[in-house]
Design an enzyme around this catalytic site. Sequence first.
Site, PDB file in Angstrom:
ATOM      1  N   ARG A  65       0.819  -1.240   0.000  1.00  0.00           N
ATOM      2  CA  ARG A  65       0.000   0.000   0.000  1.00  0.00           C
ATOM      3  C   ARG A  65       0.840   1.272   0.000  1.00  0.00           C
ATOM      4  O   ARG A  65       0.286   2.365  -0.020  1.00  0.00           O
ATOM      5  CB  ARG A  65      -0.954   0.041   1.203  1.00  0.00           C
ATOM      6  CG  ARG A  65      -1.778  -1.205   1.416  1.00  0.00           C
ATOM      7  CD  ARG A  65      -2.618  -1.557   0.236  1.00  0.00           C
ATOM      8  NE  ARG A  65      -3.544  -2.650   0.513  1.00  0.00           N
ATOM      9  CZ  ARG A  65      -4.192  -3.324  -0.409  1.00  0.00           C
ATOM     10  NH1 ARG A  65      -3.998  -3.044  -1.691  1.00  0.00           N
ATOM     11  NH2 ARG A  65      -5.015  -4.293  -0.086  1.00  0.00           N
ATOM     12  N   ASN A  95       0.511  -2.364  -7.210  1.00  0.00           N
ATOM     13  CA  ASN A  95      -0.743  -1.613  -7.094  1.00  0.00           C
ATOM     14  C   ASN A  95      -0.742  -0.617  -5.949  1.00  0.00           C
ATOM     15  O   ASN A  95      -1.536  -0.703  -5.013  1.00  0.00           O
ATOM     16  CB  ASN A  95      -1.912  -2.584  -6.948  1.00  0.00           C
ATOM     17  CG  ASN A  95      -1.917  -3.642  -8.027  1.00  0.00           C
ATOM     18  OD1 ASN A  95      -1.484  -4.766  -7.792  1.00  0.00           O
ATOM     19  ND2 ASN A  95      -2.371  -3.287  -9.213  1.00  0.00           N
ATOM     20  N   ASP A 314      -0.635 -13.764  -0.070  1.00  0.00           N
ATOM     21  CA  ASP A 314      -1.599 -12.812  -0.651  1.00  0.00           C
ATOM     22  C   ASP A 314      -1.987 -11.774   0.403  1.00  0.00           C
ATOM     23  O   ASP A 314      -3.160 -11.470   0.604  1.00  0.00           O
ATOM     24  CB  ASP A 314      -2.835 -13.522  -1.192  1.00  0.00           C
ATOM     25  CG  ASP A 314      -3.698 -12.613  -2.067  1.00  0.00           C
ATOM     26  OD1 ASP A 314      -3.149 -11.647  -2.628  1.00  0.00           O
ATOM     27  OD2 ASP A 314      -4.914 -12.863  -2.175  1.00  0.00           O
ATOM     28  N   HIS A 318      -6.077  -3.890   4.888  1.00  0.00           N
ATOM     29  CA  HIS A 318      -7.078  -2.825   4.757  1.00  0.00           C
ATOM     30  C   HIS A 318      -7.324  -2.176   6.112  1.00  0.00           C
ATOM     31  O   HIS A 318      -7.197  -2.820   7.159  1.00  0.00           O
ATOM     32  CB  HIS A 318      -8.396  -3.382   4.221  1.00  0.00           C
ATOM     33  CG  HIS A 318      -8.360  -3.729   2.767  1.00  0.00           C
ATOM     34  ND1 HIS A 318      -8.197  -2.783   1.788  1.00  0.00           N
ATOM     35  CD2 HIS A 318      -8.469  -4.934   2.129  1.00  0.00           C
ATOM     36  CE1 HIS A 318      -8.209  -3.376   0.601  1.00  0.00           C
ATOM     37  NE2 HIS A 318      -8.362  -4.674   0.779  1.00  0.00           N
TER      38      HIS A 318
END
Length: 430
Positions: A65, A95, A314, A318
Site C-alpha cells: 500500500r 498496485n 496474498d 485494509h
Amino acid sequence: MNLLLRSVQIIDKASPWNGQIKDIRVEDNRIAEIGENLSAAGMDVVEGNNCCISPGWLDMRVASRDPGFEHKEDLDSVRQAAMQGGFTEIVLLPNSQPVVDSKDTLNYVRQRRRQSPVCVHVAAAVTKHAAGTDFTEMIDLHTAGAVAFTDGDNPIQHADIFLKTLLYLRPMNALLINRPEDKQLTLFGQMNEGLTSTLLGLKGMPPLAEEMMLTRDLNLLKYILEQTTEPATLPLLHISLVSTARSVELIREAKKQGLPVSCEVAAHQLVYHDEALLTFDTNLKVNPPFRKVADIQALRDGLVDGTIDCVVSDHCPHDEESKNLEFDHAEFGITGLETVFALLTMHSGLSVESIVEKLTSEPRRILRLPALSIAEGQTANFTFFDPAKEWTYTKSASKAINSPFLGKTLKGHVSGVLNQGHIRWFGQPS
C-alpha cells in the site's frame, strides 16, 4: 556479525546437513562452519535448543500500500509483519498510488531499510497505471531491478496485451505473473457462485471466470512457443492464486506438455470453503473467493504432487473503514504474512521439508534469484521455526487487522529470522 547458533535442526533438502542437529558459525553474513561443539570464542551465542532452521522464506505476493495508502500499510510495517511470519524476502505488487510503472517509483519501493532482515523485491506493472491498455517501459524496469511483471490486482483482460507481454519478456528471460479472472463474469461478485451464494443472496463469482482465462493464457503461451525452437528452461508465465480443481488440472496438463508455466496458491485457500461465509464475516471476503470442499482437496493434491509450485500469503491489508461494512461494500482481502507457516502445517498435507521447499527454493527458482542453502560458504539468510509449537495469534505487526485467524490457536510457530546481518527473535527457541 559473529554468531554461533548452537544446536539447531537443519531443514533444507539441498543441504548435506538436512535433518541433522548442528552448530552453525556465522561470520560476516556468511556460514563459516557447520559442525558439533564448535568453539564459541569471540562469538555471540544463541542457544537453538533443537529449533528448526531453514533458508530464509520468500513470499511472492504481498501488497504494501506504500506509496499512496500508508494508512493501511507502509514499507516498515509490512517488513515487521513479514519478519513475524518468517519471511526474509518479499515481492511487492505494483498496485500502489502511484503504480510501480516507472523507475522512480520502483527505486522508492526498493530502497533498503537499515537494521532490517527483510529484503524487498518489486514486481513492476505490465501496463501504465496497471490499467491494461498502454505498455510500461519493461526493459528499463527490468534493468532497474524489477524481479517480475504483473498488473497485480488487475488481471490482464486483453489477449493482445497478454500475448505481446510474453513476446517482450522472453528475450529478457523475465517472468510474467497473471491472476486468471474474466472480470465480466465476476462483475459485482462477492463470493463463490453456488448454493451458498444463492442462500445468502450474494452475487456469485463462478469458477468458470478463472478457468476460461487460464485456458486462454496457457493457449497463448503455447502459441508463442510454437514460433521458436529455443527451449524455455524456466517458467515464462506464473499463474497467481489458483483456486479451483479444474485450474489445477489445466496446469498439470500444461506441465506434462512441457509448457514453461508455474503457479501458486494462497495459504488461506487451503483452510476455508464457501460455507464459512454464512457468518457474513468480511474478513473472509477474498478474491479469488473460497471455493468448494472438492476444490480445497484438489489444491492440497496439487501441492503434494508438485503441480502447485509455491505458496504465498496474498497479504492484502485494509483499514477498519474498508472492512467493517456490509458484506457487499467491504473490500476483498486478508492480512496473511504472519499465518502462512501455521496454515501450511495444519492444512496442506505437506511434510515440513516440503513446506520449506514451497517457501524457499521454488519461489527463488521461479523468480530467477540465486539459490540458497545451509552449507559452508553460503549467505546467512535463515528462518527459525518450530512446526509442533502451538500459539495464539493475538496481535498483528501489520497496521491492518483484517484476518480471520486473529484470536485463533494455531500450530507451527516462527521463532525468528536472520538476514543482511540482522537477527530478530520472537521469543527465544524453546
